[in-house]
Write an enzyme that holds these catalytic residues in place. Structure first.
Site, short mmCIF file in Angstrom:
data_model
loop_
_atom_site.label_atom_id
_atom_site.label_comp_id
_atom_site.label_asym_id
_atom_site.label_seq_id
_atom_site.Cartn_x
_atom_site.Cartn_y
_atom_site.Cartn_z
N LYS A 138 40.58 35.10 35.10
CA LYS A 138 39.12 35.06 35.01
C LYS A 138 38.64 35.54 33.64
O LYS A 138 37.68 34.98 33.08
CB LYS A 138 38.52 35.92 36.13
CG LYS A 138 38.78 35.32 37.51
CD LYS A 138 38.45 36.28 38.64
CE LYS A 138 38.71 35.63 39.99
NZ LYS A 138 38.56 36.56 41.12
N VAL A 143 35.09 32.36 38.19
CA VAL A 143 35.14 33.74 37.68
C VAL A 143 34.67 34.78 38.68
O VAL A 143 35.33 35.78 38.88
CB VAL A 143 34.36 33.87 36.35
CG1 VAL A 143 34.26 35.33 35.91
CG2 VAL A 143 35.04 33.06 35.26
#
Length: 331
Positions: free
Chosen positions: A221, A148
Site C-alpha cells: 500500500k 490502499v
C-alpha cells in the site's frame, strides 16, 4: 441516462461486494444519470455472460450455493478481450511476486481502450509505471482507491480533495489485521499467538497470515502511495519492513504505562518508505483501535489531515470501487 457496460473479473468477497452495492445503489445511480450494466462476471473457473445485463442477485446466489458464478468456461482475460464493454472492475486475488492474473487483465483492458477500477494491489506494487504508461497511451481511465485503505479515502483525498497542496508525508495504520491483534494483545495482556488465533477465528486474519503480520500488505500500500502521491517509481523491494510477530505483551504494557500504544505504522515521503512497529501517544490521532485503519497526510497549506475508516471488508472495499466508478462517468 448514461449506460456503462462493465465486467467484474474476480468474484470472491470483493467482486460479490461490488455486485451487492450495484443492486443496493441502483436507484441512487439512476438519480445521478448512471446505469452500470454488468455484461459479464468471471471467477477463477467459470463465467456468466449476458449482453442484456447479468442478473446480479442470481449470480451471487449461484456463487454462494455452488462455488462458481456460471457455467461457461470463459476466462476473465477472454471476456476483457472479446466482449465489447467500457469498464473492467478487476477484483482478482493479489499476487505481489508476479502481479498475478490481475496484471494481465489490466494490460489487456488498456490494450482495448477499456477503463479499469481495481482493488488489486499486486499489479500496482509491481508494475505501477508500466500500468500508468499503458493506460495513458490508450486513453483509458485507471482508478484504484480501494487498493490502499478500503473504505478509507487516501488516494482521492491526496490527489483530488487536496489539489494545490504539496504533500510532504503520509503515515498511518494500513492493515486492520495487525491493528486488531495489537489492540487485543494490549486489552487482554495476551501473547501474540493467542490473539492471532482469535483474529483467524473471527475472519480478520487469513489461515496463512504472513502477508499481513510481516508487514508486506502495508508495504504494498505504501508503494502505491509513493508512486501515486509522490511520483516515485518504487516497488515493494524499496520498502524497509518489520512486522509485529516479535511484539510481546510486556512491551505493550511498558508502553501503556508510559502513555503510549504500539502500532504497525507505515510511512512514506520522498526520501523513505518504511513499515515498522512504533510507539504512538495514546491520545494521538493515529492511535485507533480494533481493525480500523488511519492515515495522516501532511500538507504545506492545510497542515495534517487525518482520515480513519475500515480498511477491509467486502462492502467497504466495494464502496471505494463504486466511488471510483462514479467519479469516472459522472462528468
Amino acid at each position: 441516462m448514461k449506460t456503462i457496460r462493465m465486467s467484474i473479473i474476480g468474484f470472491g468477497a470483493v467482486g460479490q461486494g461490488v455486485a451487492k452495492v450495484l443492486i443496493d445503489k441502483k436507484d441512487y445511480l439512476e438519480s445521478i444519470g448512471l446505469d452500470f450494466k454488468v455484461v459479464a462476471i468471471a471467477d477463477s473457473r467459470t463465467a456468466v455472460v449476458d449482453l442484456n445485463g447479468v442478473d446480479l442477485t442470481a449470480a451471487i446466489s449461484r456463487k454462494s450455493a455452488e462455488g462458481t458464478v456460471g457455467s461457461e468456461k470463459t476466462t476473465g482475460l477472454e471476456i476483457i478481450e472479446t466482449i465489447d464493454h467500457e469498464l473492467v472492475v478487476e477484483t482478482t486475488p493479489t499476487n505481489i511476486v508476479t502481479g498475478g492474473a490481475g496484471l494481465h487483465n489490466m494490460l489487456m483492458a488498456f490494450k482495448h481502450g477499456r477503463d479499469v477500477v481495481t482493488s488489486n494491489k499486486g499489479p500496482l506494487a509491481m508494475k505501477y509505471g508500466e500500468l500508468m504508461e499503458t493506460s495513458n497511451a490508450s486513453g483509458s481511465v485507471f482508478r484504484f482507491e480501494a487498493t490502499v485503505g478500503g473504505a478509507m479515502p487516501v488516494l482521492n483525498l491526496a490527489r483530488d480533495v487536496l489539489a494545490g497542496n504539496k504533500i510532504t508525508n503520509v503515515e498511518g495504520i494500513f492493515n486492520g489485521t495487525c491493528n486488531y491483534i495489537l489492540t487485543r494483545m494490549m486489552e487482554e495482556h495476551a501473547p501474540y499467538g493467542q490473539m492471532l488465533a482469535e483474529a483467524q477465528e473471527l475472519g480478520y486474519a487469513e489461515t496463512d497470515p504472513t502477508y499481513d503480520v510481516e508487514g508486506i500488505d502495508t508495504a504494498c500500500k505504501l508503494v502505491i502511495l509513493a508512486n501515486c502521491v509522490f511520483g516515485m517509481n518504487a516497488t515493494h523491494e524499496d520498502v524497509t519492513i518489520t512486522g509485529i510477530t516479535k511484539i510481546t505483551p510486556e512491551a505493550l504494557l511498558l508502553a501503556q504505562n508510559d502513555g503510549y500504544v504500539i502500532k504497525l505504522i507505515g510511512e512514506v515521503n520522498d526520501s523513505r518508505i518504511n513499515v515498522a512497529p512504533k510507539l504512538v501517544p495514546i491520545d494521538h490521532p493515529l492511535a485507533v483501535g480494533g481493525s480500523l485503519n488511519v492515515a495522516s497526510v501532511q500538507t504545506d497549506l492545510s497542515g495534517p489531515i487525518t482520515v480513519t475508516g475500515r480498511g477491509a471488508g467486502s462492502i467497504e472495499t466495494a464502496s471505494a470501487i463504486l466511488s471510483d466508478m462514479i467519479s469516472i462517468y459522472r462528468e
